[in-house]
Design an enzyme around this catalytic site. Structure first.
Site, PDB file in Angstrom:
ATOM      1  N   ASP B 181      12.488  96.461  63.957  1.00  0.00           N
ATOM      2  CA  ASP B 181      13.259  97.584  64.496  1.00  0.00           C
ATOM      3  C   ASP B 181      13.198  98.803  63.576  1.00  0.00           C
ATOM      4  O   ASP B 181      12.523  98.783  62.542  1.00  0.00           O
ATOM      5  CB  ASP B 181      14.703  97.137  64.763  1.00  0.00           C
ATOM      6  N   HIS B 254       1.161 106.549  82.864  1.00  0.00           N
ATOM      7  CA  HIS B 254       1.811 105.608  83.776  1.00  0.00           C
ATOM      8  C   HIS B 254       3.197 105.275  83.259  1.00  0.00           C
ATOM      9  O   HIS B 254       3.504 105.461  82.083  1.00  0.00           O
ATOM     10  CB  HIS B 254       0.993 104.319  83.867  1.00  0.00           C
ATOM     11  N   ARG B 340       1.336 111.257  69.759  1.00  0.00           N
ATOM     12  CA  ARG B 340       0.120 110.528  70.103  1.00  0.00           C
ATOM     13  C   ARG B 340       0.226 110.256  71.594  1.00  0.00           C
ATOM     14  O   ARG B 340       1.232 109.708  72.075  1.00  0.00           O
ATOM     15  CB  ARG B 340       0.044 109.244  69.284  1.00  0.00           C
ATOM     16  N   ASP B 342      -0.896 108.452  74.856  1.00  0.00           N
ATOM     17  CA  ASP B 342      -1.568 107.238  75.329  1.00  0.00           C
ATOM     18  C   ASP B 342      -2.446 107.532  76.565  1.00  0.00           C
ATOM     19  O   ASP B 342      -2.048 108.312  77.436  1.00  0.00           O
ATOM     20  CB  ASP B 342      -0.494 106.200  75.670  1.00  0.00           C
ATOM     21  N   GLU B 371      -5.241 109.783  72.859  1.00  0.00           N
ATOM     22  CA  GLU B 371      -6.012 108.540  72.806  1.00  0.00           C
ATOM     23  C   GLU B 371      -7.203 108.695  73.751  1.00  0.00           C
ATOM     24  O   GLU B 371      -7.083 108.534  74.968  1.00  0.00           O
ATOM     25  CB  GLU B 371      -5.167 107.331  73.242  1.00  0.00           C
ATOM     26  N   HIS B 437      -3.683  98.556  66.930  1.00  0.00           N
ATOM     27  CA  HIS B 437      -3.112  97.519  67.786  1.00  0.00           C
ATOM     28  C   HIS B 437      -4.023  97.209  68.973  1.00  0.00           C
ATOM     29  O   HIS B 437      -3.774  96.252  69.701  1.00  0.00           O
ATOM     30  CB  HIS B 437      -1.745  97.976  68.281  1.00  0.00           C
ATOM     31  N   ASP B 438      -5.051  98.032  69.196  1.00  0.00           N
ATOM     32  CA  ASP B 438      -5.957  97.836  70.333  1.00  0.00           C
ATOM     33  C   ASP B 438      -7.294  97.216  69.930  1.00  0.00           C
ATOM     34  O   ASP B 438      -8.180  97.082  70.785  1.00  0.00           O
ATOM     35  CB  ASP B 438      -6.237  99.182  71.022  1.00  0.00           C
ATOM     36  N   ASP B 482      -5.975  91.885  70.214  1.00  0.00           N
ATOM     37  CA  ASP B 482      -4.650  91.762  70.810  1.00  0.00           C
ATOM     38  C   ASP B 482      -4.526  90.423  71.554  1.00  0.00           C
ATOM     39  O   ASP B 482      -5.396  90.120  72.375  1.00  0.00           O
ATOM     40  CB  ASP B 482      -4.475  92.945  71.776  1.00  0.00           C
ATOM     41  N   ARG B 486      -1.565  91.886  66.137  1.00  0.00           N
ATOM     42  CA  ARG B 486      -0.182  92.378  66.065  1.00  0.00           C
ATOM     43  C   ARG B 486       0.729  91.367  65.372  1.00  0.00           C
ATOM     44  O   ARG B 486       1.886  91.194  65.750  1.00  0.00           O
ATOM     45  CB  ARG B 486       0.306  92.685  67.481  1.00  0.00           C
TER      46      ARG B 486
HETATM   47 CA   LIG Z   1      16.151  93.444  64.879  1.00  0.00          CA
END
Ligand SMILES: [Ca+2]
Ligand SMILES: [Ca+2]
Lengths: 536, 536
Positions: B181, B254, B340, B342, B371, B437-438, B482, B486
Site C-alpha cells: 500500500d 478502457h 504515464r 496506459d 505507453e 510489470h509487462d 506476468d 510481480r
Molecule cells: Ca496493507
C-alpha cells in the site's frame, strides 16, 4: 534493390483512413523501376500471434503513380475502424530477393522475421473516426470564382471613396480605388450562375484603409466602401439562394497599422494593454508614418518586413480570442461557408488547431483553405486546414502549357510527387488555380495565346481538387503582376472575349457533370507527343 | 549517387527548434556511405531575392549517426525565432556531382535552380515558441523507480484485502493480493533516496477490483486497499520533501467492468445515460460475468478483446470531461508531477491534444509519458506526449547484452535509426527501461548472469533519456512474464543481492554527476570487439 529508397511513414499521407469509415489506404514508395512486386501483410495485432495472418504471399499492391525518382504503390483495406491493424510490406526486386519492411526497417524476409508480430510491423493501433482527415463533401462539387471586390462591380456610388478612378481606366496603381462593392457582386450573381459558378471567394472585406484590405483595421466591421452588415447579409442570402457557397479571406498573421490595438501601442508603448498583442522586440517602437517599409532599426515583427502590417502575437490567448472570435462571429451570424487564411504558413499550428476546433464546432461543413505556396503537409493532417491554395500545381501547369519549358514527362513526374505528398482526400479538396491577385494573369503569361490558356484551364479542371477562376478570366482579362493583375472587371461587351466565355462555360459544365470521377477516380497518364501540350 | 534515398521532411524530426529558443536543428538522410559532403544553404525567404544568401558553398553539415542503410547529416542554426527560414541541401557524391535538394525534390545544382527562391527551398515559414517540442528540464535529471504497489511494501495491515498471500511466498498468481500500500511506499522513501532515486512511478492506484488496477472502477478515488486521499497526500508531500517527483498511471483507453458507468449500461442498455460512453456495436450487450475473455459474439470494443475492460468512447465530450477532469483533479489538488498513459496508442490523437492542453495549463512542468511499444512519432510532435516507454531500446539492449543474438554493429545500426526517428529533445526525455510489470525481468532473461545485467544497466544509464529501474532490480530480483515478474519486494536482507545494490547505487551516482553530458551530448560509437558486449 535500392534498399535505402524504400519509404513508408505510418499515420501520415502514407497510411490514412479514406472515404467510407471502413477504408484504410496505404502507400509505399520505392526507387523508380527498382521493384518488381510489393505485397501487403495485414492483420490484427492482438490476434496475430495465433491466427498467423502474416503467412502466405500477402495481397499485391498496385503500382500507382510514378515519377522520375520514385514508384508509389498503393492498396486499400476494408476493415472496420476500431480493430488494431498491424501491417508490413513484402518487397520483391527483379533478382527475386524478398524483403519485409516494417517498423524496424527493411529485413530479409524469413519466417522468423514475419512471426515477430511485436516488433516488425507498422502499427496504426486503432483507427478513430475523430482523427480522420476529411473535408466537406460539397467542396469537390464546387467551382470557385475569386473576386477582388474593389475591382469587380460598383453597385452603389454612395459608398465610394472620395477619389475613385474611372472604371474604363485599366491601369490601376497600388493605391487606386475603383468603387467596387458588395452590391456590385449581388448584381452579378445571375451572371456567375449562368457561367456555372457555385462558389464565391472574396478577398478581404473587413475594415481597412487599402484597396486590397490585407491590412485589417477592424475584423468585426465590413469596410464602408464595400457596404455594411445589412448588404453583406443580403449578399450571403443571395449567394445561398443561387445554390452557391461563399468564402471570406481572413488575415490573422498580421493586422493593419490603423487598428485600434496598434494605435494604442504606438500611443502608450509598453504600458498599452495591447503591448503583448504584437511581436515587439523592445520599446519604444521605431515606427514612422512617412518612412519606407524596410528599416534596419525596425524592432517589431511584421508581414514581409513591411512597417504597416504588424504581426499578431497569436500565442497570446487574448489575441486568439479576438481573431478566432471574429471568425466565429461571421461563421455563426452570417453563415459563411469557407475561410481562406492569408499567410497561413507564418501563423503557429497551435492557433490553427484552435481555429479549426472553434469553426467546425459551429458548422462542421465549413471549408478551411490556407494560403501556403510551398509543400504544406504539416498543416494538412486533419487538425488544422482542409486544403491550401495549390500554387505548386499552378507552377507545373504554367511551365508546361504556357512557358513550355518542361516536358510532359517532367510535368507528370513533378505532379505525381506532389499528389503523393498529401492524402487522397486532401488532393480532392486542393484549391486549384492558374492565377490570382498575387500573380501575373495567365493570359499575359501566355502572351495572349488563348489556345495555351484554354489547354491550361482544361488540364486544371480535369484534376482532383476544387478549381478556381480569377475574376474576368472567363472574358480573357490580361494583367501583369500586382497591381496590373487587379484591373477593373471588363463589363464592356466590346472588350469581352466571348469565345473564351463559351469555352469556360462548357468546361465548367463538363466538370459539374463529372466531378465525382474527376475528383475521386484514379489517375492514369497516357504518353502523348510533347508538341500537343495536352495530356489525357 | 543514390538519389532516391535522399530524405528530409520539414517541420518534423528532420527540422525542429532545439534547446534555446534560437536554435533550429536540421537533419538529412542519405544512403549509407553514398555521399561525400552535404552543405546547407540557408536564409530568409523574403530577403533571398536581393541578398542572394544561396550563393557560395553553404555551410558543411556534420555526418552524425549512421546505420546499415543510412547516414544522417545534421546542422544547427542559431537564428532568432520569427524570421522566415528557407533552406536547401547541397549534396555532393563521390563522383563530384552536386545536387540541390529542396521542396521540389532533388535537382542538378545550378545558378538558376538556386535562385528560384520561391520553389526550390524547404520552408519552415516562421518559428513559433508555442509550437516548440519541449519536455520539462527536470526529466533529464531524473532516475525513475517503478513500483507495483500491491507488491512493494505493506505499511498498514488494516487496509488489506480479506485474503492476502504471505509476503514470503514469491509465486504470485494473477489473482493474488499481498497487501502492499501507499504507507509502505512512504516507509521506504529514505531507502530509495539512499539509492539515488528521484522519481517514483506507481502503476495504477485508483479504485479497482484487481491487484494491478488497470481496470479502473473510479478515477476519483484511491483504491481502499492502497489507502485513501489523506495517505496519498502524505505520500506526495513526503516524495517532494525527498526531492523526488511522482508519476501516476492513467488508464484512459478502457475502464473496468465494475465502473458505475458500465454497470449502468449493463442495467439500462441503450437507455443508459452512459450508452454512448463506450464503443458498443449493438444492443443488448453480450456480457456474461462468468465467461472467458474471448467470445465470438462480443459486440463492444474492449482492451485486447477482453470482456472486462470496455473501451471508452474518447470522442464523446462527456467522456473527455470525465477522464481529463480526473487527471486535472489529481494534478491540481495533489501536485502530481507526471502521468504515464496506459495503452496510449489506442486512444485518439484528439483526446491526447486536449489532455495535454488541460494538464499543461495547470502545470507546464508536468511530464507526459505514453505507453507505446512501437515507433511513436505521431504522438511526439509537441501536441500530445513528451515521451514514451522506450521498449524499442529495451529490445535492442536485451538482444545485444542479454540474448547476445545481435552484433555490436547491429545494435548501433538499429539504435541509431531509432534515435533519428525522434527530435533530439524527445530522445533526451525517452523513458528508458530494461523491464517492467509487462515483461520478464532482466535477471531471468539473463539466466541469472549478473554481469550481463550490469552491462545492460550501464548501457542504459549512458543513453540520452530518463532511466527507470523496476522495483527490486537493485537487489537482483528475478521473475518470468506476468504474473511472475510481480513478486513481492525482497525486503529480507538474506535474499538481497547487495553487490548489485552497490553497483546500482554507483551507476545512479554516475548518472547524476553527468546527466547533462549523457543526455544532451553528441553520441559517438567506438568499435570494440564483439565478445566484450560493451560499447564506449
Ligand atoms: Ca496493507
Ligand atoms: Ca461603390
Amino acid at each position: 534493390m535500392n534498399t535505402a529508397a524504400v519509404y513508408h511513414r505510418t499515420d501520415s499521407e502514407y497510411a490514412f483512413l479514406y472515404g467510407d469509415r471502413d477504408h484504410l489506404r496505404l502507400r509505399l514508395r520505392t526507387a523508380a523501376g527498382d521493384v518488381k512486386k510489393v505485397s501487403l501483410l495485414y492483420g490484427n495485432f492482438v490476434e496475430g500471434s495465433y491466427t498467423h495472418w502474416y503467412d502466405g504471399d500477402g495481397s499485391a499492391m498496385q503500382k500507382y503513380l510514378s515519377s522520375d525518382y520514385f514508384d508509389y504503390w498503393t492498396a486499400t483495406i476494408e476493415e472496420p475502424i476500431g480493430h488494431l491493424p498491424a501491417y508490413g510490406f513484402l518487397v520483391e526486386d527483379f533478382s527475386d530477393n524478398q524483403y519485409l519492411y516494417g517498423d524496424r526497417g527493411l529485413v530479409i524476409d524469413s519466417p522468423s522475421a514475419r512471426s515477430d508480430v511485436a516488433t516488425n510491423y507498422f502499427r496504426l493501433p486503432y483507427m478513430h473516426e475523430i482523427d480522420r482527415v476529411m473535408s466537406p463533401e460539397w467542396v469537390k462539387k464546387t467551382i470557385w470564382y475569386q473576386i477582388f471586390p474593389d475591382r469587380f462591380s460598383d453597385g452603389n456610388h454612395d459608398n465610394d471613396s472620395k477619389v475613385t478612378k474611372d472604371w474604363s481606366d485599366n491601369q490601376p496603381s497600388s493605391q487606386d480605388f475603383y468603387g467596387g462593392d458588395l452590391q456590385g457582386i449581388i448584381n452579378h450573381l445571375d451572371d456567375l450562375a449562368d457561367l456555372g459558378i457555385n462558389g464565391i471567394y472574396l478577398t478581404p472585406i473587413f475594415k481597412s484603409p487599402s484597396n486590397h484590405k490585407y491590412n485589417t483595421s477592424d475584423y468585426l466591421e465590413i469596410d464602408p466602401t464595400f457596404g455594411d452588415k445589412n448588404v453583406f447579409k443580403k449578399l450571403v442570402d443571395a449567394v445561398h439562394a443561387h445554390g452557391m457557397k461563399i468564402m471570406l479571406d481572413a488575415v490573422f498573421n498580421h493586422g493593419g497599422d490603423e487598428s485600434a490595438q496598434w494605435q494604442d501601442v504606438l500611443r502608450n508603448g509598453q504600458k498599452s494593454i495591447f503591448a503583448d498583442w504584437f511581436v515587439i522586440h523592445d520599446f519604444p517602437i521605431h515606427f514612422h508614418e512617412t518612412e519606407l517599409a524596410y528599416r534596419p532599426d525596425k524592432n517589431y515583427e511584421s508581414f514581409a518586413f513591411t512597417k504597416d502590417m504588424p504581426k499578431w502575437n497569436t500565442a497570446n490567448p487574448e489575441v486568439q480570442d479576438y481573431l478566432i472570435g471574429a471568425a466565429a462571429y461571421w461563421t455563426k451570424e452570417f453563415q459563411i461557408d469557407a475561410w481562406r487564411l492569408d499567410v497561413a504558413n507564418e501563423v503557429d499550428h497551435h492557433f490553427w488547431r484552435q481555429f479549426r476546433s472553434k469553426i467546425k464546432s459551429i458548422n462542421p461543413e465549413v471549408f478551411i483553405v490556407g494560403e501556403i505556396w510551398h509543400s504544406a503537409g504539416p498543416w494538412l493532417n486533419g487538425d488544422q486546414m482542409d486544403s491550401v491554395m495549390n500554387y505548386g500545381l499552378t507552377s507545373d501547369v504554367n511551365h508546361y502549357f504556357v512557358d513550355q519549358d518542361i516536358t510532359a514527362s517532367q510535368l507528370v513526374s513533378q505532379y505525381n510527387d506532389r499528389l503523393m505528398n498529401y492524402r487522397d482526400q486532401t488532393n480532392e479538396a486542393m484549391f486549384n488555380l492558374l492565377d490570382s491577385h498575387d500573380t501575373m494573369r495567365i493570359k499575359t503569361r501566355a502572351k495572349g495565346n488563348m489556345n495555351l490558356v484554354k489547354s491550361a484551364f482544361a488540364f486544371l479542371f480535369l484534376q482532383p481538387g476544387t478549381p478556381d477562376i480569377y475574376y474576368g478570366s472567363e472574358y480573357g482579362m490580361a494583367g501583369k503582376e500586382d497591381p496590373d493583375c487587379r484591373r477593373p472587371m471588363v463589363w464592356d461587351k466590346q472588350q469581352q472575349d466571348l469565345n473564351m466565355y463559351d469555352f469556360m462555360k462548357r468546361l465548367i459544365a463538363l466538370r459539374h457533370d463529372n466531378w465525382q470521377i474527376l475528383s475521386e477516380g484514379k489517375i492514369f497518364w497516357d504518353k502523348v507527343p510533347v508538341e500537343n501540350r495536352l495530356l489525357a
